[in-house]
Design an enzyme around this catalytic site. Structure first.
Site, mmCIF file in Angstrom:
data_model
loop_
_atom_site.group_PDB
_atom_site.id
_atom_site.type_symbol
_atom_site.label_atom_id
_atom_site.label_comp_id
_atom_site.label_asym_id
_atom_site.label_seq_id
_atom_site.Cartn_x
_atom_site.Cartn_y
_atom_site.Cartn_z
ATOM 1 N N SER A 1 0.725 -1.121 -0.099
ATOM 2 C CA SER A 1 -0.038 0.060 -0.010
ATOM 3 C C SER A 1 0.978 1.216 0.130
ATOM 4 O O SER A 1 1.989 1.092 0.554
ATOM 5 C CB SER A 1 -0.876 0.103 1.350
ATOM 6 O OG SER A 1 -1.567 1.356 1.507
ATOM 7 N N TYR B 1 -1.500 -0.312 10.366
ATOM 8 C CA TYR B 1 -1.447 -0.961 8.956
ATOM 9 C C TYR B 1 -0.405 -0.432 8.038
ATOM 10 O O TYR B 1 -0.021 -1.408 7.337
ATOM 11 C CB TYR B 1 -2.945 -0.470 8.417
ATOM 12 C CG TYR B 1 -3.312 -0.679 6.932
ATOM 13 C CD1 TYR B 1 -3.549 -1.985 6.649
ATOM 14 C CD2 TYR B 1 -2.846 0.348 6.098
ATOM 15 C CE1 TYR B 1 -3.833 -2.380 5.364
ATOM 16 C CE2 TYR B 1 -3.216 0.012 4.809
ATOM 17 C CZ TYR B 1 -3.813 -1.193 4.230
ATOM 18 O OH TYR B 1 -4.114 -1.312 2.991
HETATM 19 P P1 NAP Z 1 -11.723 -5.930 0.757
HETATM 20 O O1 NAP Z 1 -12.401 -5.453 -0.258
HETATM 21 O O2 NAP Z 1 -11.928 -5.498 2.232
HETATM 22 O O3 NAP Z 1 -11.302 -7.547 0.464
HETATM 23 C C1 NAP Z 1 -10.547 -8.248 1.478
HETATM 24 C C2 NAP Z 1 -10.501 -9.449 0.731
HETATM 25 O O4 NAP Z 1 -9.381 -10.228 1.968
HETATM 26 C C3 NAP Z 1 -11.908 -10.303 1.130
HETATM 27 O O5 NAP Z 1 -11.866 -11.351 0.185
HETATM 28 C C4 NAP Z 1 -11.379 -10.967 2.386
HETATM 29 O O6 NAP Z 1 -12.048 -12.434 2.690
HETATM 30 C C5 NAP Z 1 -9.979 -11.428 2.472
HETATM 31 N N1 NAP Z 1 -9.382 -11.602 4.001
HETATM 32 C C6 NAP Z 1 -9.611 -10.670 4.997
HETATM 33 N N2 NAP Z 1 -8.912 -11.426 6.009
HETATM 34 C C7 NAP Z 1 -8.406 -12.601 5.490
HETATM 35 C C8 NAP Z 1 -7.947 -13.523 5.988
HETATM 36 N N3 NAP Z 1 -7.540 -13.627 7.499
HETATM 37 N N4 NAP Z 1 -7.487 -14.768 5.387
HETATM 38 C C9 NAP Z 1 -7.909 -14.706 4.083
HETATM 39 N N5 NAP Z 1 -8.690 -13.689 3.266
HETATM 40 C C10 NAP Z 1 -8.799 -12.525 4.230
HETATM 41 O O7 NAP Z 1 -10.110 -5.398 0.374
HETATM 42 P P2 NAP Z 1 -9.267 -4.811 -0.921
HETATM 43 O O8 NAP Z 1 -9.506 -3.228 -0.507
HETATM 44 O O9 NAP Z 1 -9.683 -5.423 -1.979
HETATM 45 O O10 NAP Z 1 -7.716 -4.838 -0.224
HETATM 46 C C11 NAP Z 1 -7.070 -5.940 -0.793
HETATM 47 C C12 NAP Z 1 -5.493 -5.645 -0.503
HETATM 48 O O11 NAP Z 1 -5.336 -4.524 -1.088
HETATM 49 C C13 NAP Z 1 -5.271 -5.609 0.848
HETATM 50 O O12 NAP Z 1 -3.807 -6.130 1.268
HETATM 51 C C14 NAP Z 1 -5.234 -4.025 1.306
HETATM 52 O O13 NAP Z 1 -4.578 -3.848 2.174
HETATM 53 C C15 NAP Z 1 -4.502 -3.733 0.049
HETATM 54 N N6 NAP Z 1 -5.088 -2.358 -0.345
HETATM 55 C C16 NAP Z 1 -6.082 -1.706 -0.704
HETATM 56 C C17 NAP Z 1 -6.380 -0.314 -0.676
HETATM 57 C C18 NAP Z 1 -7.676 0.332 -0.798
HETATM 58 O O14 NAP Z 1 -7.979 1.726 -0.712
HETATM 59 N N7 NAP Z 1 -8.901 -0.487 -0.925
HETATM 60 C C19 NAP Z 1 -5.282 0.487 -0.702
HETATM 61 C C20 NAP Z 1 -3.975 -0.122 -0.520
HETATM 62 C C21 NAP Z 1 -3.782 -1.415 -0.188
HETATM 63 P P3 NAP Z 1 -13.772 -12.344 2.943
HETATM 64 O O15 NAP Z 1 -14.429 -11.823 1.458
HETATM 65 O O16 NAP Z 1 -14.038 -13.628 3.394
HETATM 66 O O17 NAP Z 1 -14.117 -11.469 4.026
#
Ligand code: NAP
Length: 254
Positions: free
Chosen positions: A149, A163
């Site tokens: 991130s 985080y």
């Molecule tokens: P999201 O929409 O909240 O989706 C998170 C996914 O991770 C879901 O499929 C969830 O499973 C799964 N998950 C959560 N905890 C888990 C665990 N302990 N074991 C296995 N799976 C788990 O998140 P996102 O925004 O797509 O983020 C994905 C990645 O991008 C993360 O690493 C986040 O830190 C990074 N990121 C996101 C942003 C942003 O602005 N969105 C920015 C920078 C980095 P369930 O569906 O079963 O709940």
């Protein structure tokens, strides 16, 4: 989208049921990968994604498991072995945020959960993937993309320094691991998404966060999960054969 030569390659996407991970799964299926979709709890999302991929002529299977649990990770990789028989790529995408807090308010349970899922989960999955992909272990090589991130660079003050620090660890992990396995046929890279429109912000108690922060982004808009997924697919692909240890910002200039 670059295709997958030789066909039948398998990718495991952790946290693949929703958000950025789901976009990676869709694009990977479109590029010809067989897709292992890991999820933690939301079975309905993961199964709906699998059905959508199948309806498009692709192959995908959902695997439930907490990446922060070693027993779950071992069981998941064994299930992927049984179902697909090979592993060519890992996307360490699963990650969590928590509620907005200062460091002097954070309790041990929060800190342990953050590091267990975001950091240790990525190590455990990479370990199992390397055992299968590394030429040192008789594998055919492969690629890993870690999802960091831009918080790793900005620090997340007043919001979630824990985080941000977990993503700083992912950056260092990417650099070190890429060098460790560079002669074993495995490339290891990371993307650093900026503000991306997914449900992660609501999960941290800030549902309107992505739209509210548009002004701090040089491009004046949030990104989409698809925009991050395209960068990940490119890093996995044969278009990126001389790229390892790279940390690619996908952040609209932030
Ligand atoms: P999201 O929409 O909240 O989706 C998170 C996914 O991770 C879901 O499929 C969830 O499973 C799964 N998950 C959560 N905890 C888990 C665990 N302990 N074991 C296995 N799976 C788990 O998140 P996102 O925004 O797509 O983020 C994905 C990645 O991008 C993360 O690493 C986040 O830190 C990074 N990121 C996101 C942003 C942003 O602005 N969105 C920015 C920078 C980095 P369930 O569906 O079963 O709940």
């Amino acid at each position: 989208m670059p295709g997958v030569s030789g066909g039948a390659k398998t990718v495991l996407v952790t946290g693949g049921g929703r958000g950025i991970g789901a976009a990676v799964c869709r694009f990977a299926a479109g590029a010809g990968y067989r897709v292992a979709v890991n999820y933690a709890a939301n079975e309905a999302s993961a199964e709906a994604l699998v059905r959508a991929i199948e309806a498009g002529g692709g192959e995908a299977v959902a695997f439930k498991g907490d990446v922060g649990s070693e027993a779950d990770v071992l069981a998941m990789f064994e299930a992927v072995d049984r179902r697909f028989g090979r592993l060519d790529a890992l996307v360490n995408n699963a990650g969590v945020v928590d509620r907005k807090q200062r460091v002097d308010e954070m309790d041990l349970a929060r800190l342990e959960r953050m590091m267990r899922i975001n950091v240790i989960g990525s190590f455990l999955c990479a370990r199992e993937a390397i055992k299968r992909m590394s030429t040192r272990h008789g594998g055919q090589g492969g690629a890993i993309v870690n999802v960091s991130s831009v918080a790793a660079l900005l620090g997340g003050p007043g919001e979630y320094v824990d985080y941000a620090a977990s993503k700083g660890a992912i950056d260092t992990f990417t650099v070190g691991l890429s060098k460790e396995v560079a002669t074993e046929g495995i490339r290891v890279n990371a993307v650093r998404p900026g503000i991306i429109d997914t449900e992660i912000h609501a999960s941290g108690g800030q549902p309107g966060r992505a739209a509210a922060m548009r002004d701090v982004v040089p491009m004046k808009r949030e990104g989409t999960a698809d925009e991050v997924a395209r960068a990940i697919l490119w890093l996995l692909s044969n278009e990126a054969t001389y790229i390892t240890g790279a940390l690619l910002n996908v952040s609209g200039g932030r």
